[in-house]
Design a protein around this motif. Sequence first.
Motif, PDB file in Angstrom:
ATOM      1  N   VAL A 163     -29.659 -38.996   6.810  1.00  0.00           N
ATOM      2  CA  VAL A 163     -30.186 -40.116   6.040  1.00  0.00           C
ATOM      3  C   VAL A 163     -29.129 -40.522   5.021  1.00  0.00           C
ATOM      4  O   VAL A 163     -28.614 -39.682   4.280  1.00  0.00           O
ATOM      5  CB  VAL A 163     -31.489 -39.735   5.298  1.00  0.00           C
ATOM      6  CG1 VAL A 163     -31.928 -40.869   4.387  1.00  0.00           C
ATOM      7  CG2 VAL A 163     -32.587 -39.391   6.296  1.00  0.00           C
ATOM      8  N   ASP A 164     -28.787 -41.813   4.996  1.00  0.00           N
ATOM      9  CA  ASP A 164     -27.864 -42.297   3.965  1.00  0.00           C
ATOM     10  C   ASP A 164     -28.455 -43.535   3.307  1.00  0.00           C
ATOM     11  O   ASP A 164     -29.093 -44.358   3.965  1.00  0.00           O
ATOM     12  CB  ASP A 164     -26.486 -42.608   4.557  1.00  0.00           C
ATOM     13  CG  ASP A 164     -26.504 -43.730   5.577  1.00  0.00           C
ATOM     14  OD1 ASP A 164     -26.234 -44.881   5.196  1.00  0.00           O
ATOM     15  OD2 ASP A 164     -26.788 -43.472   6.767  1.00  0.00           O
ATOM     16  N   PHE A 165     -28.269 -43.630   2.005  1.00  0.00           N
ATOM     17  CA  PHE A 165     -28.796 -44.786   1.274  1.00  0.00           C
ATOM     18  C   PHE A 165     -27.776 -45.230   0.237  1.00  0.00           C
ATOM     19  O   PHE A 165     -27.114 -44.425  -0.408  1.00  0.00           O
ATOM     20  CB  PHE A 165     -30.160 -44.487   0.648  1.00  0.00           C
ATOM     21  CG  PHE A 165     -30.246 -43.216  -0.157  1.00  0.00           C
ATOM     22  CD1 PHE A 165     -30.229 -43.242  -1.539  1.00  0.00           C
ATOM     23  CD2 PHE A 165     -30.372 -41.989   0.480  1.00  0.00           C
ATOM     24  CE1 PHE A 165     -30.337 -42.074  -2.280  1.00  0.00           C
ATOM     25  CE2 PHE A 165     -30.474 -40.809  -0.248  1.00  0.00           C
ATOM     26  CZ  PHE A 165     -30.455 -40.850  -1.638  1.00  0.00           C
TER      27      PHE A 165
ATOM     28  N   MET B 109     -38.189 -41.972   3.587  1.00  0.00           N
ATOM     29  CA  MET B 109     -37.468 -40.702   3.537  1.00  0.00           C
ATOM     30  C   MET B 109     -38.403 -39.530   3.796  1.00  0.00           C
ATOM     31  O   MET B 109     -38.040 -38.569   4.484  1.00  0.00           O
ATOM     32  CB  MET B 109     -36.775 -40.538   2.182  1.00  0.00           C
ATOM     33  CG  MET B 109     -35.604 -41.476   1.954  1.00  0.00           C
ATOM     34  SD  MET B 109     -34.830 -41.180   0.340  1.00  0.00           S
ATOM     35  CE  MET B 109     -33.877 -42.684   0.128  1.00  0.00           C
ATOM     36  N   VAL B 110     -39.608 -39.586   3.248  1.00  0.00           N
ATOM     37  CA  VAL B 110     -40.589 -38.527   3.488  1.00  0.00           C
ATOM     38  C   VAL B 110     -40.865 -38.402   4.979  1.00  0.00           C
ATOM     39  O   VAL B 110     -40.879 -37.291   5.536  1.00  0.00           O
ATOM     40  CB  VAL B 110     -41.899 -38.810   2.722  1.00  0.00           C
ATOM     41  CG1 VAL B 110     -43.001 -37.861   3.185  1.00  0.00           C
ATOM     42  CG2 VAL B 110     -41.682 -38.668   1.226  1.00  0.00           C
ATOM     43  N   ASP B 111     -41.089 -39.531   5.650  1.00  0.00           N
ATOM     44  CA  ASP B 111     -41.389 -39.502   7.079  1.00  0.00           C
ATOM     45  C   ASP B 111     -40.242 -38.902   7.881  1.00  0.00           C
ATOM     46  O   ASP B 111     -40.463 -38.176   8.863  1.00  0.00           O
ATOM     47  CB  ASP B 111     -41.688 -40.915   7.581  1.00  0.00           C
ATOM     48  CG  ASP B 111     -43.024 -41.453   7.082  1.00  0.00           C
ATOM     49  OD1 ASP B 111     -43.848 -40.622   6.637  1.00  0.00           O
ATOM     50  OD2 ASP B 111     -43.221 -42.674   7.112  1.00  0.00           O
ATOM     51  N   ILE B 112     -39.001 -39.194   7.475  1.00  0.00           N
ATOM     52  CA  ILE B 112     -37.842 -38.668   8.202  1.00  0.00           C
ATOM     53  C   ILE B 112     -37.672 -37.180   7.931  1.00  0.00           C
ATOM     54  O   ILE B 112     -37.518 -36.371   8.864  1.00  0.00           O
ATOM     55  CB  ILE B 112     -36.566 -39.435   7.796  1.00  0.00           C
ATOM     56  CG1 ILE B 112     -36.687 -40.918   8.177  1.00  0.00           C
ATOM     57  CG2 ILE B 112     -35.340 -38.826   8.471  1.00  0.00           C
ATOM     58  CD1 ILE B 112     -35.613 -41.800   7.571  1.00  0.00           C
ATOM     59  N   ILE B 113     -37.700 -36.801   6.661  1.00  0.00           N
ATOM     60  CA  ILE B 113     -37.454 -35.407   6.281  1.00  0.00           C
ATOM     61  C   ILE B 113     -38.505 -34.473   6.857  1.00  0.00           C
ATOM     62  O   ILE B 113     -38.209 -33.341   7.255  1.00  0.00           O
ATOM     63  CB  ILE B 113     -37.403 -35.281   4.742  1.00  0.00           C
ATOM     64  CG1 ILE B 113     -36.182 -36.021   4.190  1.00  0.00           C
ATOM     65  CG2 ILE B 113     -37.362 -33.815   4.312  1.00  0.00           C
ATOM     66  CD1 ILE B 113     -36.176 -36.157   2.677  1.00  0.00           C
ATOM     67  N   THR B 114     -39.759 -34.943   6.920  1.00  0.00           N
ATOM     68  CA  THR B 114     -40.841 -34.091   7.415  1.00  0.00           C
ATOM     69  C   THR B 114     -41.072 -34.240   8.916  1.00  0.00           C
ATOM     70  O   THR B 114     -42.067 -33.753   9.450  1.00  0.00           O
ATOM     71  CB  THR B 114     -42.149 -34.394   6.667  1.00  0.00           C
ATOM     72  OG1 THR B 114     -42.491 -35.777   6.837  1.00  0.00           O
ATOM     73  CG2 THR B 114     -42.005 -34.081   5.190  1.00  0.00           C
ATOM     74  N   GLY B 115     -40.164 -34.924   9.594  1.00  0.00           N
ATOM     75  CA  GLY B 115     -40.220 -34.999  11.045  1.00  0.00           C
ATOM     76  C   GLY B 115     -41.232 -35.958  11.611  1.00  0.00           C
ATOM     77  O   GLY B 115     -41.544 -35.914  12.806  1.00  0.00           O
ATOM     78  N   GLN B 116     -41.757 -36.873  10.789  1.00  0.00           N
ATOM     79  CA  GLN B 116     -42.758 -37.828  11.274  1.00  0.00           C
ATOM     80  C   GLN B 116     -42.131 -39.105  11.827  1.00  0.00           C
ATOM     81  O   GLN B 116     -42.801 -39.874  12.505  1.00  0.00           O
ATOM     82  CB  GLN B 116     -43.720 -38.198  10.143  1.00  0.00           C
ATOM     83  CG  GLN B 116     -44.482 -37.002   9.583  1.00  0.00           C
ATOM     84  CD  GLN B 116     -45.363 -37.395   8.415  1.00  0.00           C
ATOM     85  OE1 GLN B 116     -46.504 -37.810   8.594  1.00  0.00           O
ATOM     86  NE2 GLN B 116     -44.822 -37.293   7.213  1.00  0.00           N
ATOM     87  N   LYS B 117     -40.855 -39.320  11.501  1.00  0.00           N
ATOM     88  CA  LYS B 117     -40.154 -40.512  12.010  1.00  0.00           C
ATOM     89  C   LYS B 117     -38.994 -40.006  12.861  1.00  0.00           C
ATOM     90  O   LYS B 117     -38.032 -39.441  12.358  1.00  0.00           O
ATOM     91  CB  LYS B 117     -39.646 -41.369  10.849  1.00  0.00           C
ATOM     92  CG  LYS B 117     -39.043 -42.712  11.295  1.00  0.00           C
ATOM     93  CD  LYS B 117     -38.393 -43.413  10.121  1.00  0.00           C
ATOM     94  CE  LYS B 117     -39.382 -43.977   9.132  1.00  0.00           C
ATOM     95  NZ  LYS B 117     -40.095 -45.151   9.682  1.00  0.00           N
ATOM     96  N   GLN B 118     -39.114 -40.174  14.152  1.00  0.00           N
ATOM     97  CA  GLN B 118     -38.113 -39.654  15.078  1.00  0.00           C
ATOM     98  C   GLN B 118     -37.275 -40.795  15.645  1.00  0.00           C
ATOM     99  O   GLN B 118     -37.783 -41.881  15.851  1.00  0.00           O
ATOM    100  CB  GLN B 118     -38.785 -38.892  16.220  1.00  0.00           C
ATOM    101  CG  GLN B 118     -39.602 -37.702  15.743  1.00  0.00           C
ATOM    102  CD  GLN B 118     -38.758 -36.540  15.261  1.00  0.00           C
ATOM    103  OE1 GLN B 118     -37.584 -36.423  15.616  1.00  0.00           O
ATOM    104  NE2 GLN B 118     -39.337 -35.693  14.423  1.00  0.00           N
TER     105      GLN B 118
END
Length: 597
Positions: free
Chosen positions: A500-502, A588-597
Amino acid sequence: MSELNWEDLRDTDFCVMKTLAERMDTYIAGMVEQAEVLTEDVASKHLSTDHYEGDTADAVRDQVGYVADSFQDDLSIYVNVKIKATLEDAHKELAAAQQDLEELLGNIEAGKFAITGPADDHRVELSEDLLYDISELNPPSLLLSRTRFTEADLNADTGRHLVATELNHAAEDLADAFGQALTAIMTRAHEAESEAVSVLKSILDEPAAQPPPLGATYDDLIDDYQEAADDRNVDFLNELTSGDSEATPNGVNEWWNDLDQDERDALLEEYPGLLGPLDGLPAEVRNDANHVNLHNEIDSIEQQLAEMDATLDEYPYGGSFDEQEYLSLQNQLENLNSLQDRLETGEENGEDLYLLDFDSAVDGQAVVSVGNPDTADHTAVYVPGTTSDLEGIGGLVDDAAVIQGDDNDWGPAGEETAVVMWLGYDASDSAYPTHNDKINPEAWSASYAEDAREDLYNFVEGIDASHEGESHTTLMGHSCGSSVVGATARDYQVAADQIVDFGNPGLMVDTADSLSGGADSVWSTRADGDAITTAAGLSYPLGIDPVAPEFGGQTFDSEAIGDGGCSIHSGYLKDDKGADPNIAREHMVDIITGQKQ
């Protein structure tokens, strides 16, 4: 030097290495069982004091114990660390490089490009078929997607020469990008192969020591052997921290796990300075060691400054010490106190903080985790960017706490997240051209990312090795910290599931598929009005704009939070002024917790 070429990498079955590593477990279990026979059956039963008494009997029982202990130590250091872990790491790196190569070769073939030179030549060229298709305005979809043209432009009656010319330029750029990606893949493969060869060769060069034989000289030799046995772990630890050992973070973790608790406690008490920065050790061990190290370094600097102050009282007109050294020590002390203050504040507030590393030199560095990365269901490693230093450690840890709090509040119920703030590198001091009279901003230099990539890779490998059970890891970067992330994922197969980059000017590559994990695992965002937008795509050493369609990665939305370009650049982790949550943080939450693949 490695002779592995891309054809070898494509055709080799690396599963053999994984199979051999797995068989080491069976071998180790069998050998440990044999060692236990010596200690439990032979020494404790057949040779027990119930049957044999006297000095000779005691010596024989001790000797059996020494042989069994030495054997198990050798299983740990040689089989677990130098053979099993090396094979596992080599298989992981080479298999990942092979997978990336297969994907790259598929894209090269789909785009009708060709590798026409020998297998050690990484140049990718335009095939005759591709040149013909371009001239006929019938390019492969992979090439067309990298241009501004549509199918309608290809079928238009006018401007056909212009379209063909631009298609040709795009094809040449894509060929160069393919060539760079091939070189990056082979660099990773060569490094993995060379490291494995070096470690395995060291087994022959450095055979294990054995206890002395029973006999007339036994009493004279055994004390020396016992002392040498006690020093064995210390010697290995010194090799690890000095860089003389080829053991990987995974090997370090295997070594530590094979020590008994008394050995661990003794090392932690005597050598916290060596254990604190060692990648692969459990977070709790590093935290305990580094708290001791931090306290000791603060005491040492305070003592040095007190001695200088005393000298200044004696010689009020100067000449008694180096003023620059005095100012440098003062700066180090202020930075260390800032770190200690943030840790103490966290303890008072009930935060679960782990000090995983620190360095007071120059601007200072620190690695602090909010939450335990060894036990968390999800771990994010967050790399801050330009101007980050130890003086501002409070705000950097606050940012990590925000990310961790979001994940625990908005993530899946019952799952915990740890966020590591990784300032394990010297970040650039400015993004402005006028800083230090330089024409180009410091932040545009690739050197900061290049210098940090190996340390970041080893750290991520370390927390992957020490994690209990399955791990899910995200590598994050803000601003030019993203360039550090990019350089690492470009040159290594990083133990991370997503990137993830922002607010990022570039990830050190031209296409997302040049990063470990592939394009689908790369997530980028940049808010409208972010000051970094000017640099994105222009700061050539840092790669092309990561939110541009041609980069090929995933993107997510973010809102401009702030009153101007610089404020917006720093606003990605801030609270929105309105009632709605910060949308970037939600993604970011969705990505970090594996909900956004």
